[in-house]
Design an enzyme around this catalytic site. Structure first.
Site, PDB file in Angstrom:
ATOM      1  N   LYS A  14     -25.118  20.194   0.654  1.00  0.00           N
ATOM      2  CA  LYS A  14     -24.717  19.717  -0.407  1.00  0.00           C
ATOM      3  C   LYS A  14     -25.557  19.352  -1.905  1.00  0.00           C
ATOM      4  O   LYS A  14     -25.576  20.395  -2.499  1.00  0.00           O
ATOM      5  CB  LYS A  14     -23.832  17.757  -0.060  1.00  0.00           C
ATOM      6  CG  LYS A  14     -23.116  17.966   0.026  1.00  0.00           C
ATOM      7  CD  LYS A  14     -22.692  16.152   0.210  1.00  0.00           C
ATOM      8  CE  LYS A  14     -23.707  15.280   0.958  1.00  0.00           C
ATOM      9  NZ  LYS A  14     -23.914  15.317   1.861  1.00  0.00           N
ATOM     10  N   ARG A  89     -19.078   7.518  -1.918  1.00  0.00           N
ATOM     11  CA  ARG A  89     -18.999   7.697  -0.562  1.00  0.00           C
ATOM     12  C   ARG A  89     -18.220   6.580   0.205  1.00  0.00           C
ATOM     13  O   ARG A  89     -17.495   6.323   1.839  1.00  0.00           O
ATOM     14  CB  ARG A  89     -19.709   7.195   0.195  1.00  0.00           C
ATOM     15  CG  ARG A  89     -20.929   8.537   0.236  1.00  0.00           C
ATOM     16  CD  ARG A  89     -21.946   8.273   0.869  1.00  0.00           C
ATOM     17  NE  ARG A  89     -23.424   8.873   1.596  1.00  0.00           N
ATOM     18  CZ  ARG A  89     -24.385   9.646   1.052  1.00  0.00           C
ATOM     19  NH1 ARG A  89     -24.170   9.799   0.219  1.00  0.00           N
ATOM     20  NH2 ARG A  89     -25.048  10.347   2.189  1.00  0.00           N
ATOM     21  N   ARG A 122     -34.958  19.493   9.191  1.00  0.00           N
ATOM     22  CA  ARG A 122     -34.604  19.364   8.132  1.00  0.00           C
ATOM     23  C   ARG A 122     -36.529  19.498   7.385  1.00  0.00           C
ATOM     24  O   ARG A 122     -36.810  18.074   7.402  1.00  0.00           O
ATOM     25  CB  ARG A 122     -33.914  18.843   6.637  1.00  0.00           C
ATOM     26  CG  ARG A 122     -33.982  18.931   5.755  1.00  0.00           C
ATOM     27  CD  ARG A 122     -32.875  18.545   5.014  1.00  0.00           C
ATOM     28  NE  ARG A 122     -32.707  17.192   5.099  1.00  0.00           N
ATOM     29  CZ  ARG A 122     -31.136  16.918   4.436  1.00  0.00           C
ATOM     30  NH1 ARG A 122     -30.374  17.907   3.876  1.00  0.00           N
ATOM     31  NH2 ARG A 122     -30.926  15.768   4.901  1.00  0.00           N
ATOM     32  N   ARG A 166     -24.981   8.115  10.375  1.00  0.00           N
ATOM     33  CA  ARG A 166     -24.714   8.400   9.105  1.00  0.00           C
ATOM     34  C   ARG A 166     -22.973   9.260   9.354  1.00  0.00           C
ATOM     35  O   ARG A 166     -22.278   9.298   8.416  1.00  0.00           O
ATOM     36  CB  ARG A 166     -25.606   9.319   8.662  1.00  0.00           C
ATOM     37  CG  ARG A 166     -26.835   8.592   7.864  1.00  0.00           C
ATOM     38  CD  ARG A 166     -28.027   8.928   7.844  1.00  0.00           C
ATOM     39  NE  ARG A 166     -28.494  10.633   6.846  1.00  0.00           N
ATOM     40  CZ  ARG A 166     -28.648  11.454   6.331  1.00  0.00           C
ATOM     41  NH1 ARG A 166     -29.877  11.594   7.621  1.00  0.00           N
ATOM     42  NH2 ARG A 166     -28.964  12.399   5.377  1.00  0.00           N
TER      43      ARG A 166
HETATM   44  P1  AMP Z   1     -28.223  11.246   0.765  1.00  0.00           P
HETATM   45  O1  AMP Z   1     -29.649  12.630  -0.361  1.00  0.00           O
HETATM   46  O2  AMP Z   1     -26.934  11.913  -0.194  1.00  0.00           O
HETATM   47  O3  AMP Z   1     -28.189  11.906   2.050  1.00  0.00           O
HETATM   48  O4  AMP Z   1     -28.321  10.207   0.556  1.00  0.00           O
HETATM   49  C1  AMP Z   1     -29.030   8.900   1.679  1.00  0.00           C
HETATM   50  C2  AMP Z   1     -28.468   7.822   1.981  1.00  0.00           C
HETATM   51  O5  AMP Z   1     -28.666   7.573   0.320  1.00  0.00           O
HETATM   52  C3  AMP Z   1     -27.404   7.132   2.500  1.00  0.00           C
HETATM   53  O6  AMP Z   1     -27.226   7.664   3.754  1.00  0.00           O
HETATM   54  C4  AMP Z   1     -27.218   5.929   2.266  1.00  0.00           C
HETATM   55  O7  AMP Z   1     -27.854   5.433   2.577  1.00  0.00           O
HETATM   56  C5  AMP Z   1     -27.247   6.338   0.505  1.00  0.00           C
HETATM   57  N1  AMP Z   1     -26.484   6.794  -0.440  1.00  0.00           N
HETATM   58  C6  AMP Z   1     -26.576   7.728  -1.415  1.00  0.00           C
HETATM   59  N2  AMP Z   1     -25.098   7.696  -1.887  1.00  0.00           N
HETATM   60  C7  AMP Z   1     -24.766   6.395  -1.351  1.00  0.00           C
HETATM   61  C8  AMP Z   1     -23.017   6.330  -1.915  1.00  0.00           C
HETATM   62  N3  AMP Z   1     -22.990   6.928  -2.826  1.00  0.00           N
HETATM   63  N4  AMP Z   1     -22.827   4.879  -1.022  1.00  0.00           N
HETATM   64  C9  AMP Z   1     -23.771   4.165  -0.948  1.00  0.00           C
HETATM   65  N5  AMP Z   1     -25.084   4.694  -0.382  1.00  0.00           N
HETATM   66  C10 AMP Z   1     -25.612   6.170  -0.476  1.00  0.00           C
END
Ligand code: AMP
Length: 216
Positions: A14, A89, A122, A166
């Site tokens: 993404k 999410r 990563r 996750r």
């Molecule tokens: P990401 O960088 O998108 O993988 O997000 C890292 C972490 O941030 C996720 O594993 C969640 O803990 C938190 N997070 C990011 N976006 C959301 C969301 N829309 N709702 C809830 N938690 C989020």
């Protein structure tokens, strides 16, 4: 105007695809994960609230997340179009932004077995945010950014165990969001198991075909 979402499990690309899209189309790239990491870096109240959820691989509560993203969307750079990466999410989040009229969803699909190497190896640049994979695309020095010379680090939720948490939350809480948008006929499935250029080719094809239809 383009009001897009990019969805897909951790490691589906993404962030990489969002950077490419934002370089080529008039959209502001809004990543809820990046916003949280920034708040944590600056040890704000919001960052402190979010930190323990993120390190465990769990979703941050909806109320905090929705308020943060809605607030961000008010900024000037979003008035020409935006690409939301990692938000919504959960169904509650999707319903909270229903009034925005999201008009395109890119759904990155990938075999879960490919995600382990993508996540565990990563590395991110602390300074410019560039994304590397030290196993799949080896670089000269695993600690130095090839773009800006910054220090490369690993996210603390990028371990095998946290990835499993996750992915589980993705299946349980985020999959229903994809179904919600599928019912609105705006989801485009993208095969994200290919090389970066080939994944992006599929996306730009969809964007070229569809962005003209989206005039509102
Ligand atoms: P990401 O960088 O998108 O993988 O997000 C890292 C972490 O941030 C996720 O594993 C969640 O803990 C938190 N997070 C990011 N976006 C959301 C969301 N829309 N709702 C809830 N938690 C989020």
């Amino acid at each position: 105007m383009l009001k897009m979402l990019i969805m897909g499990p951790a490691g589906s690309g993404k962030g990489t695809m969002s950077d490419l899209i934002a370089q080529n189309y008039p959209v502001a790239h809004i990543s809820s994960g990046d916003m949280f990491r920034d708040e944590i870096k600056h040890q704000t109240l919001l960052g402190k609230k979010a930190q323990s959820y993120i390190t465990q691989g769990l979703l941050v509560p909806d109320d905090v997340t929705i308020a943060m993203v809605k607030n961000r969307l008010q900024k000037d750079d979003c008035q020409q179009g935006y690409l939301l990466d990692g938000f919504p999410r959960s169904l509650a989040q999707a319903k909270a932004i229903e009034d925005l009229g999201i008009n395109m969803v890119l759904n990155l699909t990938i075999d879960e077995q490919l995600l382990v190497d993508r996540i565990v190896y990563r590395r991110l640049c602390k300074d410019c945010g560039a994304i590397y994979n030290i196993k799949l695309n080896p670089i000269a020095d695993n600690e130095v950014c090839q773009k800006c010379g910054g220090h490369l680090h690993q996210r603390d939720d990028d371990t095998y165990e946290k990835l499993m948490v996750r992915l589980n939350s993705y299946r349980e809480e985020t999959q229903p969001v994809i179904d919600f948008y599928r019912n609105k006929n705006i989801v485009h499935d993208i095969d994200a198991g290919q090389a970066v250029e080939d994944v992006y080719k599929q996306i730009s094809k969809v964007l070229t075909e569809k962005s003209e239809e989206i005039t509102e």
